[in-house]
Design a protein around this motif. Sequence first.
Motif, mmCIF file in Angstrom:
data_model
loop_
_atom_site.group_PDB
_atom_site.id
_atom_site.type_symbol
_atom_site.label_atom_id
_atom_site.label_comp_id
_atom_site.label_asym_id
_atom_site.label_seq_id
_atom_site.Cartn_x
_atom_site.Cartn_y
_atom_site.Cartn_z
ATOM 1 N N LEU A 34 0.878 -1.168 0.000
ATOM 2 C CA LEU A 34 0.000 0.000 0.000
ATOM 3 C C LEU A 34 0.917 1.219 0.000
ATOM 4 C CD1 LEU A 34 -2.565 -1.066 2.752
ATOM 5 C CD2 LEU A 34 -2.492 -1.698 0.350
ATOM 6 N N ILE A 35 0.850 1.985 -1.073
ATOM 7 C CA ILE A 35 1.766 3.113 -1.262
ATOM 8 C C ILE A 35 0.953 4.379 -1.490
ATOM 9 C CG2 ILE A 35 3.581 4.046 -2.749
ATOM 10 C CD1 ILE A 35 4.331 1.141 -3.421
ATOM 11 N N LEU A 36 1.327 5.458 -0.799
ATOM 12 C CA LEU A 36 0.655 6.735 -1.003
ATOM 13 C C LEU A 36 0.966 7.255 -2.401
ATOM 14 C CD1 LEU A 36 1.180 8.688 2.343
ATOM 15 C CD2 LEU A 36 -0.897 7.616 1.490
ATOM 16 N N LYS A 37 -0.064 7.596 -3.151
ATOM 17 C CA LYS A 37 0.117 8.071 -4.520
ATOM 18 C C LYS A 37 0.923 9.362 -4.573
ATOM 19 C CE LYS A 37 -4.265 6.061 -5.925
ATOM 20 N NZ LYS A 37 -5.646 6.332 -6.308
ATOM 21 N N LYS A 38 0.687 10.250 -3.633
ATOM 22 C CA LYS A 38 1.335 11.569 -3.661
ATOM 23 C C LYS A 38 2.814 11.526 -3.315
ATOM 24 C CE LYS A 38 -2.815 14.202 -2.634
ATOM 25 N NZ LYS A 38 -3.488 15.092 -1.709
ATOM 26 N N THR A 39 3.197 10.655 -2.378
ATOM 27 C CA THR A 39 4.572 10.691 -1.865
ATOM 28 C C THR A 39 5.394 9.435 -2.158
ATOM 29 O OG1 THR A 39 3.971 9.715 0.264
ATOM 30 C CG2 THR A 39 3.810 12.127 0.077
ATOM 31 N N GLY A 40 4.721 8.339 -2.477
ATOM 32 C CA GLY A 40 5.430 7.079 -2.686
ATOM 33 C C GLY A 40 5.766 6.358 -1.391
ATOM 34 N N GLN A 41 5.303 6.883 -0.259
ATOM 35 C CA GLN A 41 5.568 6.275 1.043
ATOM 36 C C GLN A 41 4.795 4.965 1.184
ATOM 37 O OE1 GLN A 41 3.771 8.273 4.407
ATOM 38 N NE2 GLN A 41 5.245 7.406 5.842
ATOM 39 N N ILE A 42 5.474 3.929 1.669
ATOM 40 C CA ILE A 42 4.798 2.670 1.957
ATOM 41 C C ILE A 42 4.032 2.836 3.271
ATOM 42 C CG2 ILE A 42 5.094 0.226 2.541
ATOM 43 C CD1 ILE A 42 7.590 0.263 0.759
ATOM 44 N N VAL A 43 2.726 2.592 3.207
ATOM 45 C CA VAL A 43 1.907 2.735 4.415
ATOM 46 C C VAL A 43 1.444 1.388 4.951
ATOM 47 C CG1 VAL A 43 1.137 5.054 3.813
ATOM 48 C CG2 VAL A 43 -0.245 3.100 3.128
ATOM 49 N N GLY A 44 1.604 0.330 4.156
ATOM 50 C CA GLY A 44 1.184 -0.977 4.616
ATOM 51 C C GLY A 44 1.360 -2.014 3.541
ATOM 52 N N ARG A 65 0.673 0.921 8.806
ATOM 53 C CA ARG A 65 1.392 1.688 9.827
ATOM 54 C C ARG A 65 0.402 2.305 10.799
ATOM 55 N NH1 ARG A 65 6.384 5.026 7.857
ATOM 56 N NH2 ARG A 65 7.011 3.596 6.243
ATOM 57 N N THR A 66 0.769 2.351 12.047
ATOM 58 C CA THR A 66 -0.099 2.962 13.055
ATOM 59 C C THR A 66 -0.435 4.403 12.681
ATOM 60 O OG1 THR A 66 0.929 1.564 14.729
ATOM 61 C CG2 THR A 66 -0.319 3.454 15.521
ATOM 62 N N SER A 67 0.550 5.139 12.172
ATOM 63 C CA SER A 67 0.321 6.548 11.815
ATOM 64 C C SER A 67 -0.606 6.709 10.613
ATOM 65 C CB SER A 67 1.654 7.238 11.522
ATOM 66 O OG SER A 67 2.302 6.628 10.416
ATOM 67 N N CYS A 68 -0.873 5.625 9.895
ATOM 68 C CA CYS A 68 -1.732 5.688 8.710
ATOM 69 C C CYS A 68 -3.063 4.969 8.909
ATOM 70 C CB CYS A 68 -0.993 5.084 7.516
ATOM 71 S SG CYS A 68 0.498 5.985 7.069
ATOM 72 N N ALA A 69 -3.293 4.497 10.122
ATOM 73 C CA ALA A 69 -4.532 3.772 10.415
ATOM 74 C C ALA A 69 -5.735 4.709 10.372
ATOM 75 C CB ALA A 69 -4.432 3.115 11.794
#
Length: 93
Positions: A34-44, A65-69
């Motif tokens: 699971l990757i944020l489209k805007k930043t490319g950060q892996i969130v899960g 990630r807890t911060s992305c829940a």
Amino acid sequence: MPWAETILTIEASESNIRQARLQCLERTDLRLLLILKKTGQIVGSSGLHRIDWHSRKFEIGYWVRTSCAKQGYVTEAVRAITHFAIQEPSKSY
């Protein structure tokens, strides 16, 4: 998630990813990020596991990630994975 309790070596991580790729090619397990489209950060991560293409039985697993829940990422992923599982032809699986 027993796998989350162990920190893998670089070599073990590479082996794990290679195994996941083989399982994907064989259509026996589909691991997805699971990757944020805007930043490319892996969130899960999520995916289809314990796949039975002929009976259309699957298990969907996920972690985030807890911060992305509670931001809808898992809901979006599970909907897309469910759609894929229903629509994907079962030929040769």
